[in-house]
Design a protein around this motif. Structure first.
Motif, PDB file in Angstrom:
ATOM      1  N   LEU A  31      37.809  33.918  45.414  1.00 35.39           N
ATOM      2  CA  LEU A  31      37.511  33.975  43.987  1.00 35.39           C
ATOM      3  C   LEU A  31      37.776  32.612  43.359  1.00 35.39           C
ATOM      4  O   LEU A  31      38.657  31.874  43.810  1.00 35.39           O
ATOM      5  CB  LEU A  31      38.389  35.041  43.314  1.00 35.39           C
ATOM      6  CG  LEU A  31      38.220  36.471  43.828  1.00 35.39           C
ATOM      7  CD1 LEU A  31      39.212  37.399  43.144  1.00 35.39           C
ATOM      8  CD2 LEU A  31      36.798  36.965  43.652  1.00 35.39           C
ATOM      9  N   LEU A  32      37.032  32.290  42.337  1.00 32.58           N
ATOM     10  CA  LEU A  32      37.215  31.020  41.645  1.00 32.58           C
ATOM     11  C   LEU A  32      38.407  31.149  40.688  1.00 32.58           C
ATOM     12  O   LEU A  32      38.401  32.013  39.807  1.00 32.58           O
ATOM     13  CB  LEU A  32      35.948  30.636  40.884  1.00 32.58           C
ATOM     14  CG  LEU A  32      34.729  30.434  41.784  1.00 32.58           C
ATOM     15  CD1 LEU A  32      33.458  30.344  40.964  1.00 32.58           C
ATOM     16  CD2 LEU A  32      34.910  29.202  42.639  1.00 32.58           C
ATOM     17  N   PRO A  33      39.436  30.306  40.840  1.00 34.28           N
ATOM     18  CA  PRO A  33      40.678  30.472  40.096  1.00 34.28           C
ATOM     19  C   PRO A  33      40.541  30.404  38.577  1.00 34.28           C
ATOM     20  O   PRO A  33      41.304  31.047  37.859  1.00 34.28           O
ATOM     21  CB  PRO A  33      41.566  29.327  40.589  1.00 34.28           C
ATOM     22  CG  PRO A  33      40.842  28.634  41.662  1.00 34.28           C
ATOM     23  CD  PRO A  33      39.465  29.190  41.760  1.00 34.28           C
ATOM     24  N   GLU A  79      44.037  43.792  44.531  1.00 37.72           N
ATOM     25  CA  GLU A  79      43.168  43.664  43.359  1.00 37.72           C
ATOM     26  C   GLU A  79      42.146  42.550  43.567  1.00 37.72           C
ATOM     27  O   GLU A  79      40.968  42.705  43.219  1.00 37.72           O
ATOM     28  CB  GLU A  79      43.998  43.398  42.104  1.00 37.72           C
ATOM     29  CG  GLU A  79      44.789  44.599  41.645  1.00 37.72           C
ATOM     30  CD  GLU A  79      45.736  44.295  40.499  1.00 37.72           C
ATOM     31  OE1 GLU A  79      45.989  45.218  39.701  1.00 37.72           O
ATOM     32  OE2 GLU A  79      46.220  43.141  40.395  1.00 37.72           O
ATOM     33  N   ARG A  80      42.579  41.433  44.157  1.00 34.02           N
ATOM     34  CA  ARG A  80      41.632  40.342  44.437  1.00 34.02           C
ATOM     35  C   ARG A  80      40.546  40.819  45.394  1.00 34.02           C
ATOM     36  O   ARG A  80      39.374  40.491  45.219  1.00 34.02           O
ATOM     37  CB  ARG A  80      42.359  39.120  44.989  1.00 34.02           C
ATOM     38  CG  ARG A  80      43.099  38.338  43.928  1.00 34.02           C
ATOM     39  CD  ARG A  80      43.580  36.984  44.427  1.00 34.02           C
ATOM     40  NE  ARG A  80      44.514  37.074  45.533  1.00 34.02           N
ATOM     41  CZ  ARG A  80      45.829  37.229  45.408  1.00 34.02           C
ATOM     42  NH1 ARG A  80      46.375  37.313  44.216  1.00 34.02           N
ATOM     43  NH2 ARG A  80      46.590  37.295  46.480  1.00 34.02           N
ATOM     44  N   GLN A  81      40.932  41.599  46.411  1.00 37.33           N
ATOM     45  CA  GLN A  81      39.938  42.107  47.352  1.00 37.33           C
ATOM     46  C   GLN A  81      38.949  43.034  46.654  1.00 37.33           C
ATOM     47  O   GLN A  81      37.758  42.986  46.917  1.00 37.33           O
ATOM     48  CB  GLN A  81      40.592  42.832  48.531  1.00 37.33           C
ATOM     49  CG  GLN A  81      41.056  41.914  49.637  1.00 37.33           C
ATOM     50  CD  GLN A  81      39.933  41.095  50.235  1.00 37.33           C
ATOM     51  OE1 GLN A  81      39.362  40.197  49.613  1.00 37.33           O
ATOM     52  NE2 GLN A  81      39.603  41.387  51.461  1.00 37.33           N
ATOM     53  N   ARG A  82      39.439  43.879  45.749  1.00 39.52           N
ATOM     54  CA  ARG A  82      38.534  44.786  45.040  1.00 39.52           C
ATOM     55  C   ARG A  82      37.581  44.013  44.130  1.00 39.52           C
ATOM     56  O   ARG A  82      36.411  44.367  44.006  1.00 39.52           O
ATOM     57  CB  ARG A  82      39.326  45.839  44.270  1.00 39.52           C
ATOM     58  CG  ARG A  82      39.912  46.876  45.242  1.00 39.52           C
ATOM     59  CD  ARG A  82      40.565  48.010  44.530  1.00 39.52           C
ATOM     60  NE  ARG A  82      41.909  47.600  44.130  1.00 39.52           N
ATOM     61  CZ  ARG A  82      42.628  48.198  43.204  1.00 39.52           C
ATOM     62  NH1 ARG A  82      42.156  49.236  42.557  1.00 39.52           N
ATOM     63  NH2 ARG A  82      43.841  47.769  42.921  1.00 39.52           N
ATOM     64  N   VAL A  83      38.057  42.938  43.503  1.00 39.51           N
ATOM     65  CA  VAL A  83      37.162  42.094  42.701  1.00 39.51           C
ATOM     66  C   VAL A  83      36.141  41.427  43.625  1.00 39.51           C
ATOM     67  O   VAL A  83      34.954  41.333  43.286  1.00 39.51           O
ATOM     68  CB  VAL A  83      37.940  41.042  41.880  1.00 39.51           C
ATOM     69  CG1 VAL A  83      36.987  40.040  41.221  1.00 39.51           C
ATOM     70  CG2 VAL A  83      38.810  41.724  40.823  1.00 39.51           C
ATOM     71  N   GLY A  84      36.587  40.991  44.792  1.00 38.96           N
ATOM     72  CA  GLY A  84      35.661  40.404  45.772  1.00 38.96           C
ATOM     73  C   GLY A  84      34.592  41.399  46.204  1.00 38.96           C
ATOM     74  O   GLY A  84      33.421  41.038  46.368  1.00 38.96           O
ATOM     75  N   ILE A  85      34.976  42.653  46.375  1.00 38.29           N
ATOM     76  CA  ILE A  85      34.010  43.698  46.726  1.00 38.29           C
ATOM     77  C   ILE A  85      33.029  43.904  45.573  1.00 38.29           C
ATOM     78  O   ILE A  85      31.818  43.984  45.782  1.00 38.29           O
ATOM     79  CB  ILE A  85      34.727  45.013  47.094  1.00 38.29           C
ATOM     80  CG1 ILE A  85      35.494  44.839  48.408  1.00 38.29           C
ATOM     81  CG2 ILE A  85      33.736  46.173  47.180  1.00 38.29           C
ATOM     82  CD1 ILE A  85      36.482  45.956  48.709  1.00 38.29           C
ATOM     83  N   ALA A  86      33.543  43.960  44.355  1.00 34.21           N
ATOM     84  CA  ALA A  86      32.674  44.114  43.178  1.00 34.21           C
ATOM     85  C   ALA A  86      31.692  42.954  43.098  1.00 34.21           C
ATOM     86  O   ALA A  86      30.496  43.158  42.843  1.00 34.21           O
ATOM     87  CB  ALA A  86      33.519  44.195  41.907  1.00 34.21           C
ATOM     88  N   ARG A  87      32.185  41.754  43.330  1.00 32.27           N
ATOM     89  CA  ARG A  87      31.301  40.575  43.281  1.00 32.27           C
ATOM     90  C   ARG A  87      30.219  40.677  44.350  1.00 32.27           C
ATOM     91  O   ARG A  87      29.056  40.360  44.114  1.00 32.27           O
ATOM     92  CB  ARG A  87      32.120  39.295  43.467  1.00 32.27           C
ATOM     93  CG  ARG A  87      31.271  38.037  43.356  1.00 32.27           C
ATOM     94  CD  ARG A  87      32.052  36.796  43.673  1.00 32.27           C
ATOM     95  NE  ARG A  87      32.599  36.899  45.015  1.00 32.27           N
ATOM     96  CZ  ARG A  87      33.579  36.128  45.476  1.00 32.27           C
ATOM     97  NH1 ARG A  87      34.123  35.212  44.708  1.00 32.27           N
ATOM     98  NH2 ARG A  87      34.024  36.276  46.710  1.00 32.27           N
ATOM     99  N   ALA A  88      30.583  41.159  45.540  1.00 30.39           N
ATOM    100  CA  ALA A  88      29.610  41.306  46.619  1.00 30.39           C
ATOM    101  C   ALA A  88      28.559  42.368  46.301  1.00 30.39           C
ATOM    102  O   ALA A  88      27.429  42.283  46.764  1.00 30.39           O
ATOM    103  CB  ALA A  88      30.335  41.650  47.920  1.00 30.39           C
TER     104      ALA A  88
END
Length: 158
Positions: A31-33, A79-88
């Motif tokens: 994710l972009l910080p 939470e970061r992984q779930r945001v990464g999944i949402a982004r994907a």
């Protein structure tokens, strides 16, 4: 992918095809910080030419609607992984390529993340190819293949 032989496409066309048809979930999230969770999704949508992204809706679908305004540094690993999944998932790809999504997570969070991937994939009709060393999460997979010494082996029962 989608009946398209990617090797026949120019580099530029292949990149555009990936943007629109393939979602990537990385081990570290990538994710972009400086961007909030919602902005991560808006950017992914815009890069693919999808200006009608509803980040709140997609984040809610992965249980992260309440964290839409938070940056990666303010989120836990899960939470970061779930945001990464949402982004994907934001561009509604037909294929998700997932690299070690549970590597930095405890057992409970690992199961949550892989179950979420499986649920979202089934709901959206998305094929998921996941690479993992975490045998504990195989119960959430429809089909499991094992690679040993660079060779793909027989299907494994989860």
């Amino acid at each position: 992918v989608h009946g398209t032989d990617l090797s026949t496409l120019s580099k530029r066309t292949r990149a555009r095809f990936r943007l629109r048809n393939i979602g990537f979930v990385f081990q570290s999230g990538n994710l972009l910080p400086a961007l909030t969770a919602a902005d991560q999704l808006r950017l992914a949508g815009r890069l693919a030419g999808n200006r009608h992204v509803d980040p709140a809706l997609v984040l809610e679908s992965v249980g992260m609607g309440h964290r839409a305004g938070h940056r990666p540094g303010e989120l836990s690993g899960g939470e970061r992984q779930r945001v990464g999944i949402a982004r994907a998932l934001v561009n509604q790809p037909s294929l998700l390529l997932v690299d070690e999504p549970t590597a930095a997570l405890d057992r409970r969070r690992s199961h949550e993340v892989v179950e979420l991937l499986a649920d979202r994939a089934h709901d959206a009709g998305v094929a998921v190819v996941m690479v993992t060393h975490d045998r504990d999460v195989l119960e959430h997979c429809d089909r499991v293949l094992e690679m040993v010494d660079g060779r793909l082996g027989a299907p494994v029962t989860a």
